[in-house]
Design a protein around this motif. Structure first.
Motif, PDB file in Angstrom:
ATOM      1  N   LEU A 137      -5.844  12.529  -6.906  1.00 48.80           N
ATOM      2  CA  LEU A 137      -4.977  11.819  -7.845  1.00 48.80           C
ATOM      3  C   LEU A 137      -3.538  11.927  -7.363  1.00 48.80           C
ATOM      4  O   LEU A 137      -3.039  13.019  -7.090  1.00 48.80           O
ATOM      5  CB  LEU A 137      -5.094  12.399  -9.254  1.00 48.80           C
ATOM      6  N   LYS A 138      -2.882  10.777  -7.271  1.00 54.42           N
ATOM      7  CA  LYS A 138      -1.482  10.741  -6.868  1.00 54.42           C
ATOM      8  C   LYS A 138      -0.720   9.828  -7.812  1.00 54.42           C
ATOM      9  O   LYS A 138      -1.132   8.695  -8.085  1.00 54.42           O
ATOM     10  CB  LYS A 138      -1.346  10.221  -5.435  1.00 54.42           C
ATOM     11  N   THR A 139       0.424  10.329  -8.335  1.00 58.70           N
ATOM     12  CA  THR A 139       1.246   9.559  -9.261  1.00 58.70           C
ATOM     13  C   THR A 139       2.489   9.052  -8.545  1.00 58.70           C
ATOM     14  O   THR A 139       3.221   9.831  -7.926  1.00 58.70           O
ATOM     15  CB  THR A 139       1.657  10.417 -10.468  1.00 58.70           C
ATOM     16  N   ILE A 140       2.700   7.747  -8.642  1.00 56.06           N
ATOM     17  CA  ILE A 140       3.894   7.116  -8.063  1.00 56.06           C
ATOM     18  C   ILE A 140       4.864   6.847  -9.211  1.00 56.06           C
ATOM     19  O   ILE A 140       4.540   6.112 -10.144  1.00 56.06           O
ATOM     20  CB  ILE A 140       3.539   5.809  -7.336  1.00 56.06           C
ATOM     21  N   GLU A 141       6.045   7.418  -9.143  1.00 57.77           N
ATOM     22  CA  GLU A 141       7.004   7.344 -10.244  1.00 57.77           C
ATOM     23  C   GLU A 141       8.198   6.464  -9.884  1.00 57.77           C
ATOM     24  O   GLU A 141       8.325   5.984  -8.756  1.00 57.77           O
ATOM     25  CB  GLU A 141       7.482   8.755 -10.607  1.00 57.77           C
ATOM     26  N   ARG A 142       9.053   6.260 -10.903  1.00 55.16           N
ATOM     27  CA  ARG A 142      10.301   5.503 -10.765  1.00 55.16           C
ATOM     28  C   ARG A 142      10.054   4.073 -10.287  1.00 55.16           C
ATOM     29  O   ARG A 142      10.704   3.570  -9.368  1.00 55.16           O
ATOM     30  CB  ARG A 142      11.257   6.220  -9.816  1.00 55.16           C
ATOM     31  N   LEU A 143       9.103   3.430 -10.904  1.00 55.12           N
ATOM     32  CA  LEU A 143       8.813   2.031 -10.592  1.00 55.12           C
ATOM     33  C   LEU A 143       9.459   1.128 -11.631  1.00 55.12           C
ATOM     34  O   LEU A 143       9.639   1.509 -12.791  1.00 55.12           O
ATOM     35  CB  LEU A 143       7.301   1.795 -10.543  1.00 55.12           C
ATOM     36  N   ASP A 144       9.799  -0.077 -11.227  1.00 52.67           N
ATOM     37  CA  ASP A 144      10.468  -1.031 -12.120  1.00 52.67           C
ATOM     38  C   ASP A 144       9.470  -1.611 -13.116  1.00 52.67           C
ATOM     39  O   ASP A 144       8.399  -2.097 -12.732  1.00 52.67           O
ATOM     40  CB  ASP A 144      11.102  -2.166 -11.309  1.00 52.67           C
ATOM     41  N   VAL A 145       9.860  -1.540 -14.386  1.00 51.42           N
ATOM     42  CA  VAL A 145       9.013  -2.092 -15.448  1.00 51.42           C
ATOM     43  C   VAL A 145       8.948  -3.607 -15.313  1.00 51.42           C
ATOM     44  O   VAL A 145       9.956  -4.280 -15.068  1.00 51.42           O
ATOM     45  CB  VAL A 145       9.560  -1.689 -16.829  1.00 51.42           C
ATOM     46  N   GLY A 146       7.746  -4.169 -15.464  1.00 54.90           N
ATOM     47  CA  GLY A 146       7.561  -5.607 -15.376  1.00 54.90           C
ATOM     48  C   GLY A 146       7.283  -6.113 -13.975  1.00 54.90           C
ATOM     49  O   GLY A 146       6.887  -7.272 -13.817  1.00 54.90           O
ATOM     50  N   ARG A 147       7.457  -5.269 -12.967  1.00 60.46           N
ATOM     51  CA  ARG A 147       7.166  -5.676 -11.604  1.00 60.46           C
ATOM     52  C   ARG A 147       5.725  -5.325 -11.244  1.00 60.46           C
ATOM     53  O   ARG A 147       5.118  -4.443 -11.834  1.00 60.46           O
ATOM     54  CB  ARG A 147       8.115  -4.986 -10.614  1.00 60.46           C
ATOM     55  N   ARG A 148       5.200  -6.037 -10.257  1.00 60.70           N
ATOM     56  CA  ARG A 148       3.824  -5.832  -9.802  1.00 60.70           C
ATOM     57  C   ARG A 148       3.852  -5.091  -8.466  1.00 60.70           C
ATOM     58  O   ARG A 148       4.540  -5.505  -7.529  1.00 60.70           O
ATOM     59  CB  ARG A 148       3.109  -7.178  -9.663  1.00 60.70           C
ATOM     60  N   TYR A 149       3.080  -4.002  -8.384  1.00 61.84           N
ATOM     61  CA  TYR A 149       3.036  -3.169  -7.189  1.00 61.84           C
ATOM     62  C   TYR A 149       1.612  -3.131  -6.631  1.00 61.84           C
ATOM     63  O   TYR A 149       0.636  -3.204  -7.378  1.00 61.84           O
ATOM     64  CB  TYR A 149       3.502  -1.754  -7.504  1.00 61.84           C
ATOM     65  N   CYS A 150       1.542  -3.009  -5.295  1.00 63.31           N
ATOM     66  CA  CYS A 150       0.257  -2.944  -4.601  1.00 63.31           C
ATOM     67  C   CYS A 150       0.143  -1.612  -3.868  1.00 63.31           C
ATOM     68  O   CYS A 150       1.147  -1.051  -3.390  1.00 63.31           O
ATOM     69  CB  CYS A 150       0.114  -4.099  -3.616  1.00 63.31           C
ATOM     70  N   VAL A 151      -1.098  -1.118  -3.756  1.00 64.34           N
ATOM     71  CA  VAL A 151      -1.370   0.186  -3.149  1.00 64.34           C
ATOM     72  C   VAL A 151      -2.540   0.048  -2.189  1.00 64.34           C
ATOM     73  O   VAL A 151      -3.507  -0.686  -2.460  1.00 64.34           O
ATOM     74  CB  VAL A 151      -1.687   1.239  -4.231  1.00 64.34           C
ATOM     75  N   GLN A 152      -2.456   0.764  -1.081  1.00 63.16           N
ATOM     76  CA  GLN A 152      -3.546   0.834  -0.105  1.00 63.16           C
ATOM     77  C   GLN A 152      -3.641   2.275   0.400  1.00 63.16           C
ATOM     78  O   GLN A 152      -2.620   2.912   0.660  1.00 63.16           O
ATOM     79  CB  GLN A 152      -3.294  -0.122   1.054  1.00 63.16           C
ATOM     80  N   VAL A 153      -4.879   2.770   0.537  1.00 62.90           N
ATOM     81  CA  VAL A 153      -5.098   4.171   0.893  1.00 62.90           C
ATOM     82  C   VAL A 153      -6.024   4.243   2.105  1.00 62.90           C
ATOM     83  O   VAL A 153      -6.956   3.442   2.238  1.00 62.90           O
ATOM     84  CB  VAL A 153      -5.713   4.950  -0.293  1.00 62.90           C
ATOM     85  N   ARG A 154      -5.768   5.210   2.959  1.00 62.79           N
ATOM     86  CA  ARG A 154      -6.674   5.491   4.068  1.00 62.79           C
ATOM     87  C   ARG A 154      -6.709   7.005   4.294  1.00 62.79           C
ATOM     88  O   ARG A 154      -5.877   7.746   3.772  1.00 62.79           O
ATOM     89  CB  ARG A 154      -6.276   4.749   5.325  1.00 62.79           C
ATOM     90  N   TYR A 155      -7.652   7.445   5.098  1.00 63.33           N
ATOM     91  CA  TYR A 155      -7.820   8.865   5.361  1.00 63.33           C
ATOM     92  C   TYR A 155      -6.970   9.306   6.547  1.00 63.33           C
ATOM     93  O   TYR A 155      -6.697   8.532   7.465  1.00 63.33           O
ATOM     94  CB  TYR A 155      -9.286   9.183   5.673  1.00 63.33           C
ATOM     95  N   LEU A 156      -6.599  10.580   6.499  1.00 63.98           N
ATOM     96  CA  LEU A 156      -5.956  11.240   7.628  1.00 63.98           C
ATOM     97  C   LEU A 156      -6.748  12.499   7.969  1.00 63.98           C
ATOM     98  O   LEU A 156      -7.007  13.322   7.088  1.00 63.98           O
ATOM     99  CB  LEU A 156      -4.508  11.631   7.312  1.00 63.98           C
ATOM    100  N   CYS A 157      -7.142  12.633   9.225  1.00 59.08           N
ATOM    101  CA  CYS A 157      -7.802  13.845   9.700  1.00 59.08           C
ATOM    102  C   CYS A 157      -6.968  14.415  10.843  1.00 59.08           C
ATOM    103  O   CYS A 157      -6.704  13.709  11.830  1.00 59.08           O
ATOM    104  CB  CYS A 157      -9.220  13.546  10.185  1.00 59.08           C
ATOM    105  N   TYR A 158      -6.554  15.656  10.672  1.00 59.03           N
ATOM    106  CA  TYR A 158      -5.704  16.292  11.670  1.00 59.03           C
ATOM    107  C   TYR A 158      -4.470  15.438  11.937  1.00 59.03           C
ATOM    108  O   TYR A 158      -4.061  15.233  13.075  1.00 59.03           O
ATOM    109  CB  TYR A 158      -6.488  16.557  12.956  1.00 59.03           C
ATOM    110  N   GLN A 159      -3.911  14.892  10.822  1.00 54.84           N
ATOM    111  CA  GLN A 159      -2.684  14.094  10.836  1.00 54.84           C
ATOM    112  C   GLN A 159      -2.834  12.789  11.630  1.00 54.84           C
ATOM    113  O   GLN A 159      -1.837  12.213  12.073  1.00 54.84           O
ATOM    114  CB  GLN A 159      -1.514  14.915  11.393  1.00 54.84           C
ATOM    115  N   LYS A 160      -4.060  12.339  11.809  1.00 55.62           N
ATOM    116  CA  LYS A 160      -4.316  11.080  12.487  1.00 55.62           C
ATOM    117  C   LYS A 160      -5.118  10.159  11.571  1.00 55.62           C
ATOM    118  O   LYS A 160      -6.002  10.631  10.849  1.00 55.62           O
ATOM    119  CB  LYS A 160      -5.074  11.310  13.795  1.00 55.62           C
ATOM    120  N   PRO A 161      -4.818   8.847  11.584  1.00 48.71           N
ATOM    121  CA  PRO A 161      -5.572   7.909  10.728  1.00 48.71           C
ATOM    122  C   PRO A 161      -7.044   7.901  11.091  1.00 48.71           C
ATOM    123  O   PRO A 161      -7.413   7.940  12.273  1.00 48.71           O
ATOM    124  CB  PRO A 161      -4.920   6.554  11.026  1.00 48.71           C
ATOM    125  N   PHE A 162      -7.868   7.875  10.064  1.00 48.75           N
ATOM    126  CA  PHE A 162      -9.313   7.864  10.282  1.00 48.75           C
ATOM    127  C   PHE A 162      -9.947   6.779   9.420  1.00 48.75           C
ATOM    128  O   PHE A 162      -9.559   6.575   8.264  1.00 48.75           O
ATOM    129  CB  PHE A 162      -9.912   9.223   9.924  1.00 48.75           C
TER     130      PHE A 162
END
Length: 312
Positions: free
Chosen positions: A163-188
């Motif tokens: 769970l990750k909370t993203i704060e201080r976002l503008d009310v009424g605006r639309r935001y997009c999120v994309q997630v990926r894995y990191l293994c040993y600090q490298k994208p996986f």
């Protein structure tokens, strides 16, 4: 002779086209899966097909051949543990099929994400408990990218929790999120599907806005009513004159003024057969015309009318 040469040329051309077509159509391996080893099903039942297995630990690395799994006729290959992406290719002579990629943990190559939006913030849930976290421990993280809808996702966050909370976002605006894995600090693996949510207002803010709109509307309505009353008071004569119906003369006046009205209708005609009579202007009683001194004498007269004639 020319006919025979033509036939041979046509047969050679067809053979070349068929071979070129068959090179492009070399089937890829089927049902590629990864657990403790890589497994796949043969591309075709035809003998002579060999397979090569390659791996990489992140998208930034090149593909590396796995020792013992190059040009093999087997349908299984042992791999190293950890965050590993693999691909399998079928080969026959100089022909090579398209590669088929797979992840060490088939259920963990791409995160599954859900978003929950509240006033000024966005909560990102990684809903699936994957084995990458168990296998890699502190060397595993989630790479969260976000930004406004329609813009490039430039903001980066990292977390090892689901769970990750993203704060201080503008009310009424639309935001997009994309997630990926990191293994040993490298994208996986591959990034998740891009999810978008609008940041709503709180109930308290909505109530304040409704009250403000109601008060503003009431004030504007009051100003309009007062202004209308002042306008009517100041210009009531012109308004009254404007609202009066237009004046129109009766038809017979219009006919008279235009000369159409018959003039003989205005003249009084008298009949020549009418008798002329004297005009009686005063009518009074006989007693009123006789003086009081003569009234006693009138009693001796045989007829009072004679006296009236005499008086006249």
């Amino acid at each position: 002779m020319l006919c025979l040469n033509g036939v041979l040329l046509f047969w050679t051309l067809c053979h070349v086209i068929r071979q070129a077509w068959s090179e492009e159509e070399l089937s890829s391996p089927r049902d590629v899966r990864v657990d403790s080893a890589v497994h796949w099903s043969p591309a075709t039942d035809r003998p002579g097909i060999k397979y090569t297995v390659q791996y990489r630990t992140s998208d930034l690395e090149k593909w590396h051949n796995i020792s013992g799994c190059v040009q093999t006729e087997l349908t299984t290959c042992n791999i190293q543990s950890g965050c590993v992406m693999v691909r399998v290719l079928a080969q026959e002579g100089n022909r090579t099929s398209r590669s088929v990629e797979a992840c060490r943990h088939a259920d963990s190559c791409s995160p599954e994400v859900q978003l929950t939006s509240k006033e000024g913030l966005l909560m990102v849930h990684m809903v699936k408990n994957n084995r990458l976290l168990e296998d890699n421990g502190d060397h595993f993280e989630y790479h969260v990218q976000y930004g406004r809808d329609g813009e490039e996702l430039k903001q980066d966050l990292y977390t090892s929790t689901s769970l990750k909370t993203i704060e201080r976002l503008d009310v009424g605006r639309r935001y997009c999120v994309q997630v990926r894995y990191l293994c040993y600090q490298k994208p996986f693996g591959t990034p998740s599907v891009q999810h978008c949510e609008s940041i709503p207002e709180s109930e308290r803010t909505q109530k304040k806005k409704i009250v403000a709109i109601g008060v503003t509307s009431t004030i504007l309505l009051g100003v309009m009513v007062v202004g209308l009353m002042l306008f009517i008071y100041r210009h009531h004569k012109k308004i009254k004159q404007f609202l009066q119906p237009p004046l129109r003369l009766p038809d017979h006046y219009c006919e008279y003024l235009s000369g159409v009205f018959p003039q003989q209708a205005l003249s009084l005609t008298t009949s020549p057969c009418e008798d002329r009579h004297d005009i009686i202007s005063i009518i009074c009683l006989e007693e009123d015309l006789i003086p009081e001194s003569d009234r006693e004498q009138d009693y001796d007269l045989p007829n009072g009318l004679d006296f009236l004639d005499h008086y006249e």
